[in-house]
Design a protein around this motif. Structure first.
Motif, PDB file in Angstrom:
ATOM      1  N   THR A  24       0.829  -1.192   0.000  1.00  0.00           N
ATOM      2  CA  THR A  24       0.000   0.000   0.000  1.00  0.00           C
ATOM      3  C   THR A  24       0.871   1.253   0.000  1.00  0.00           C
ATOM      4  O   THR A  24       1.965   1.272   0.557  1.00  0.00           O
ATOM      5  N   TYR A  25       0.354   2.268  -0.664  1.00  0.00           N
ATOM      6  CA  TYR A  25       1.027   3.558  -0.774  1.00  0.00           C
ATOM      7  C   TYR A  25       0.017   4.645  -0.438  1.00  0.00           C
ATOM      8  O   TYR A  25      -1.167   4.514  -0.753  1.00  0.00           O
ATOM      9  N   ARG A  26       0.477   5.734   0.179  1.00  0.00           N
ATOM     10  CA  ARG A  26      -0.369   6.890   0.488  1.00  0.00           C
ATOM     11  C   ARG A  26      -0.167   7.964  -0.576  1.00  0.00           C
ATOM     12  O   ARG A  26       0.954   8.222  -0.999  1.00  0.00           O
ATOM     13  N   ASN A  27      -1.240   8.568  -0.979  1.00  0.00           N
ATOM     14  CA  ASN A  27      -1.198   9.664  -1.942  1.00  0.00           C
ATOM     15  C   ASN A  27      -1.131  10.970  -1.145  1.00  0.00           C
ATOM     16  O   ASN A  27      -2.154  11.578  -0.859  1.00  0.00           O
ATOM     17  N   THR A  28       0.060  11.390  -0.793  1.00  0.00           N
ATOM     18  CA  THR A  28       0.239  12.578   0.047  1.00  0.00           C
ATOM     19  C   THR A  28       0.333  13.865  -0.761  1.00  0.00           C
ATOM     20  O   THR A  28       0.413  14.946  -0.183  1.00  0.00           O
ATOM     21  N   VAL A  29       0.333  13.762  -2.088  1.00  0.00           N
ATOM     22  CA  VAL A  29       0.466  14.953  -2.935  1.00  0.00           C
ATOM     23  C   VAL A  29      -0.725  15.143  -3.890  1.00  0.00           C
ATOM     24  O   VAL A  29      -0.633  15.877  -4.862  1.00  0.00           O
ATOM     25  N   SER A  30      -1.834  14.472  -3.612  1.00  0.00           N
ATOM     26  CA  SER A  30      -3.086  14.622  -4.376  1.00  0.00           C
ATOM     27  C   SER A  30      -2.953  14.335  -5.867  1.00  0.00           C
ATOM     28  O   SER A  30      -3.456  15.075  -6.722  1.00  0.00           O
ATOM     29  N   ILE A  31      -2.300  13.232  -6.197  1.00  0.00           N
ATOM     30  CA  ILE A  31      -2.207  12.781  -7.585  1.00  0.00           C
ATOM     31  C   ILE A  31      -3.595  12.340  -8.039  1.00  0.00           C
ATOM     32  O   ILE A  31      -4.345  11.734  -7.280  1.00  0.00           O
ATOM     33  N   ALA A  32      -3.926  12.608  -9.282  1.00  0.00           N
ATOM     34  CA  ALA A  32      -5.222  12.214  -9.837  1.00  0.00           C
ATOM     35  C   ALA A  32      -5.248  10.717 -10.134  1.00  0.00           C
ATOM     36  O   ALA A  32      -4.274  10.146 -10.622  1.00  0.00           O
TER      37      ALA A  32
END
Length: 77
Positions: A24-32
């Motif tokens: 799992t990875y977190r989207n901390t930069v609001s990638i679409a």
């Protein structure tokens, strides 16, 4: 998803957890999200032929594949 798009995606998200063929990875930069074009919360990469996921909250999911891996993009409700 082609290799270049996958590499760009993985290099832009934050690793969170890896266990039992699931990373799992977190989207901390609001990638679409590539499917719905809205920012996603987490990326779940299922690397094994069979995986089981236990969800603790209600989520919308978008799905794509890369090679033989399934990529799930979560959107919290």
């Amino acid at each position: 998803m082609d290799d270049a798009a996958y590499d760009d995606l993985i290099s832009s998200v934050t690793p969170h957890e890896s266990s039992g063929g699931v990373t799992t990875y977190r989207n901390t930069v609001s990638i679409a999200c590539p499917a719905c074009e809205k920012p996603f919360d987490d990326l779940v990469v299922c690397e094994e032929e069979y995986n089981s996921l236990e969800l603790s909250m209600l989520l919308d999911l978008c799905v794509t594949t890369h090679d033989d891996d399934v990529l799930l993009f979560t959107h919290k409700k």
